[in-house]
Design a protein around this motif. Structure first.
Motif, PDB file in Angstrom:
ATOM      1  N   VAL A   6       0.864  -1.177   0.000  1.00 13.15           N
ATOM      2  CA  VAL A   6       0.000   0.000   0.000  1.00 13.15           C
ATOM      3  C   VAL A   6       0.903   1.231   0.000  1.00 13.15           C
ATOM      4  CG1 VAL A   6      -1.822   1.248   1.207  1.00 13.15           C
ATOM      5  CG2 VAL A   6      -1.819  -1.257   1.181  1.00 13.15           C
ATOM      6  N   SER A   7       1.212   1.689  -1.201  1.00 14.63           N
ATOM      7  CA  SER A   7       2.091   2.852  -1.344  1.00 14.63           C
ATOM      8  C   SER A   7       1.900   3.449  -2.733  1.00 14.63           C
ATOM      9  CB  SER A   7       3.555   2.442  -1.164  1.00 14.63           C
ATOM     10  OG  SER A   7       3.961   1.556  -2.198  1.00 14.63           O
ATOM     11  N   ALA A   8       2.294   4.697  -2.837  1.00 15.36           N
ATOM     12  CA  ALA A   8       2.241   5.367  -4.140  1.00 15.36           C
ATOM     13  C   ALA A   8       3.171   4.663  -5.127  1.00 15.36           C
ATOM     14  CB  ALA A   8       2.632   6.834  -3.994  1.00 15.36           C
ATOM     15  N   GLU A   9       4.318   4.217  -4.634  1.00 18.37           N
ATOM     16  CA  GLU A   9       5.294   3.565  -5.499  1.00 18.37           C
ATOM     17  C   GLU A   9       4.744   2.260  -6.077  1.00 18.37           C
ATOM     18  OE1 GLU A   9       7.315   6.361  -2.761  1.00 18.37           O
ATOM     19  OE2 GLU A   9       5.832   4.797  -2.446  1.00 18.37           O
ATOM     20  N   THR A  10       4.034   1.496  -5.251  1.00 13.68           N
ATOM     21  CA  THR A  10       3.464   0.236  -5.732  1.00 13.68           C
ATOM     22  C   THR A  10       2.322   0.496  -6.697  1.00 13.68           C
ATOM     23  OG1 THR A  10       4.181  -0.970  -3.777  1.00 13.68           O
ATOM     24  CG2 THR A  10       2.334  -1.904  -5.008  1.00 13.68           C
ATOM     25  N   ALA A  11       1.469   1.465  -6.412  1.00 14.92           N
ATOM     26  CA  ALA A  11       0.370   1.796  -7.330  1.00 14.92           C
ATOM     27  C   ALA A  11       0.918   2.237  -8.680  1.00 14.92           C
ATOM     28  CB  ALA A  11      -0.520   2.880  -6.727  1.00 14.92           C
ATOM     29  N   ASP A  18      -2.004  -4.046 -24.426  1.00 17.80           N
ATOM     30  CA  ASP A  18      -2.160  -3.095 -25.515  1.00 17.80           C
ATOM     31  C   ASP A  18      -3.083  -1.946 -25.135  1.00 17.80           C
ATOM     32  OD1 ASP A  18      -0.519  -4.538 -27.249  1.00 17.80           O
ATOM     33  OD2 ASP A  18      -2.175  -5.823 -27.877  1.00 17.80           O
ATOM     34  N   ALA A  19      -3.443  -1.841 -23.875  1.00 16.29           N
ATOM     35  CA  ALA A  19      -4.371  -0.800 -23.442  1.00 16.29           C
ATOM     36  C   ALA A  19      -3.698   0.568 -23.444  1.00 16.29           C
ATOM     37  CB  ALA A  19      -4.910  -1.116 -22.048  1.00 16.29           C
ATOM     38  N   ASN A  20      -4.464   1.586 -23.834  1.00 15.64           N
ATOM     39  CA  ASN A  20      -3.992   2.971 -23.784  1.00 15.64           C
ATOM     40  C   ASN A  20      -4.055   3.526 -22.377  1.00 15.64           C
ATOM     41  OD1 ASN A  20      -6.039   2.777 -26.378  1.00 15.64           O
ATOM     42  ND2 ASN A  20      -4.020   3.577 -26.904  1.00 15.64           N
ATOM     43  N   VAL A  21      -4.993   2.981 -21.586  1.00 14.66           N
ATOM     44  CA  VAL A  21      -5.244   3.456 -20.227  1.00 14.66           C
ATOM     45  C   VAL A  21      -5.160   2.261 -19.289  1.00 14.66           C
ATOM     46  CG1 VAL A  21      -6.926   4.567 -18.698  1.00 14.66           C
ATOM     47  CG2 VAL A  21      -6.820   5.229 -21.118  1.00 14.66           C
ATOM     48  N   THR A  22      -4.335   2.385 -18.253  1.00 12.70           N
ATOM     49  CA  THR A  22      -4.278   1.324 -17.245  1.00 12.70           C
ATOM     50  C   THR A  22      -4.401   1.937 -15.861  1.00 12.70           C
ATOM     51  OG1 THR A  22      -1.849   1.352 -17.187  1.00 12.70           O
ATOM     52  CG2 THR A  22      -2.900  -0.248 -18.671  1.00 12.70           C
ATOM     53  N   VAL A  23      -4.985   1.151 -14.975  1.00 11.79           N
ATOM     54  CA  VAL A  23      -5.195   1.585 -13.598  1.00 11.79           C
ATOM     55  C   VAL A  23      -4.672   0.499 -12.674  1.00 11.79           C
ATOM     56  CG1 VAL A  23      -6.929   2.228 -11.868  1.00 11.79           C
ATOM     57  CG2 VAL A  23      -7.267   2.872 -14.262  1.00 11.79           C
ATOM     58  N   GLY A  24      -3.921   0.905 -11.653  1.00 17.33           N
ATOM     59  CA  GLY A  24      -3.461  -0.017 -10.618  1.00 17.33           C
ATOM     60  C   GLY A  24      -3.916   0.503  -9.269  1.00 17.33           C
ATOM     61  N   ILE A  25      -4.680  -0.297  -8.538  1.00 15.97           N
ATOM     62  CA  ILE A  25      -5.258   0.142  -7.269  1.00 15.97           C
ATOM     63  C   ILE A  25      -4.769  -0.753  -6.137  1.00 15.97           C
ATOM     64  CG2 ILE A  25      -7.378   0.517  -5.956  1.00 15.97           C
ATOM     65  CD1 ILE A  25      -8.831   0.862  -8.663  1.00 15.97           C
ATOM     66  N   THR A  26      -4.303  -0.130  -5.052  1.00 21.23           N
ATOM     67  CA  THR A  26      -3.867  -0.857  -3.873  1.00 21.23           C
ATOM     68  C   THR A  26      -4.218  -0.046  -2.629  1.00 21.23           C
ATOM     69  OG1 THR A  26      -1.992  -1.983  -2.815  1.00 21.23           O
ATOM     70  CG2 THR A  26      -1.499   0.062  -3.991  1.00 21.23           C
ATOM     71  N   GLY A  27      -4.667  -0.724  -1.590  1.00 25.49           N
ATOM     72  CA  GLY A  27      -5.044   0.011  -0.384  1.00 25.49           C
ATOM     73  C   GLY A  27      -5.492  -0.903   0.725  1.00 25.49           C
ATOM     74  N   GLY A  87      -8.685   2.660   4.959  1.00 31.03           N
ATOM     75  CA  GLY A  87      -9.212   3.707   4.087  1.00 31.03           C
ATOM     76  C   GLY A  87      -8.146   4.362   3.228  1.00 31.03           C
ATOM     77  N   LEU A  88      -6.862   4.080   3.516  1.00 30.38           N
ATOM     78  CA  LEU A  88      -5.782   4.617   2.695  1.00 30.38           C
ATOM     79  C   LEU A  88      -5.694   3.802   1.413  1.00 30.38           C
ATOM     80  CD1 LEU A  88      -3.283   6.470   2.270  1.00 30.38           C
ATOM     81  CD2 LEU A  88      -1.940   4.677   3.429  1.00 30.38           C
ATOM     82  N   VAL A  89      -5.811   4.469   0.290  1.00 29.66           N
ATOM     83  CA  VAL A  89      -5.776   3.802  -1.015  1.00 29.66           C
ATOM     84  C   VAL A  89      -4.949   4.643  -1.983  1.00 29.66           C
ATOM     85  CG1 VAL A  89      -7.149   2.884  -2.927  1.00 29.66           C
ATOM     86  CG2 VAL A  89      -8.104   2.880  -0.615  1.00 29.66           C
ATOM     87  N   ASN A 128      -7.994   8.905   1.117  1.00 30.91           N
ATOM     88  CA  ASN A 128      -8.185   8.519   2.506  1.00 30.91           C
ATOM     89  C   ASN A 128      -9.684   8.478   2.759  1.00 30.91           C
ATOM     90  OD1 ASN A 128      -5.330   8.582   3.685  1.00 30.91           O
ATOM     91  ND2 ASN A 128      -5.469  10.544   2.644  1.00 30.91           N
ATOM     92  N   HIS A 129     -10.251   7.288   2.716  1.00 37.98           N
ATOM     93  CA  HIS A 129     -11.694   7.135   2.836  1.00 37.98           C
ATOM     94  C   HIS A 129     -12.086   6.709   4.246  1.00 37.98           C
ATOM     95  CE1 HIS A 129     -12.021   7.619  -1.438  1.00 37.98           C
ATOM     96  NE2 HIS A 129     -11.311   6.544  -1.689  1.00 37.98           N
ATOM     97  N   ILE A 130     -13.273   7.122   4.619  1.00 35.54           N
ATOM     98  CA  ILE A 130     -13.866   6.684   5.880  1.00 35.54           C
ATOM     99  C   ILE A 130     -15.086   5.853   5.530  1.00 35.54           C
ATOM    100  CG2 ILE A 130     -15.037   7.440   7.984  1.00 35.54           C
ATOM    101  CD1 ILE A 130     -13.290   9.990   7.830  1.00 35.54           C
ATOM    102  N   GLY A 131     -15.221   4.720   6.201  1.00 28.01           N
ATOM    103  CA  GLY A 131     -16.375   3.867   5.958  1.00 28.01           C
ATOM    104  C   GLY A 131     -16.022   2.410   6.141  1.00 28.01           C
ATOM    105  N   ASN A 132     -17.015   1.575   5.917  1.00 23.45           N
ATOM    106  CA  ASN A 132     -16.775   0.139   6.017  1.00 23.45           C
ATOM    107  C   ASN A 132     -16.072  -0.349   4.745  1.00 23.45           C
ATOM    108  OD1 ASN A 132     -18.749  -0.406   3.990  1.00 23.45           O
ATOM    109  ND2 ASN A 132     -20.371  -0.478   5.533  1.00 23.45           N
TER     110      ASN A 132
END
Length: 162
Positions: free
Chosen positions: A77-82, A94-103, A117-119, A135-139
């Motif tokens: 869970v870090s900016a570097e890993t994302a 071959d995608a023009n747009v890629t997303v990597g999510i970790t949190g 909540g840190l993502v 930084n999200h709050i919630g379940n």
């Protein structure tokens, strides 16, 4: 929240179609929710290349090429890993747009330094990668949904100006 996600996912698919671009996602804490939202839209098959849930560090290394040193030094869970997740997926697809999510979706797993909540989300468009910190709050469900909303909003803003 569901209505907001559904409107945003439709906007993203339409923008990608209009710009003749494709998208791929590598998700950890969202567990495929972003890909599910995008593929809920009619026409998504024209723009959604692929998606992978890389929950374990070993999967991030194996499928995305995230460096073990990055994970050791900064954590999953870090900016570097994302950044590495988004860029690794971009380099492997071959995608023009890629997303990597970790949190940390919770309810456990948080620390004082990295609370629940840190993502981080890396977004790579045509080779240019940026990282969002949230930084999200919630379940658990709310953290995952709020993350997808923020990622979709960011994609919409970035794609609109291309």
């Amino acid at each position: 929240m569901k209505a907001e996600m559904n409107g945003l996912n439709e906007d993203i698919v339409k923008l990608l179609i209009r710009k003749n671009m494709t998208v791929a996602a590598a998700e950890s804490c969202t567990g495929g929710l972003l890909a599910a939202l995008l593929t809920n839209v009619s026409g998504a098959s024209d723009v959604m290349n692929e998606s992978i849930v890389t929950y374990a560090n070993a999967a991030k290394i194996k499928y995305l090429g995230v460096n073990e040193d990055t994970l050791s030094e900064y954590g999953a869970v870090s900016a570097e890993t994302a950044f590495a997740m988004a860029r690794g997926l971009y380099d492997r697809t071959d995608a023009n747009v890629t997303v990597g999510i970790t949190g940390i979706a919770g309810p456990g797993g948080g620390t004082a330094e990295k609370p629940v909540g840190l993502v981080y989300a890396g977004i790579c468009i045509n080779g240019n990668t940026e990282v969002l910190q949230m930084n999200h709050i919630g379940n658990r469900e709310e953290v995952r949904e709020k993350t997808c909303i923020e990622v979709l909003k960011s994609l919409k803003e970035k794609l609109a100006v291309l």
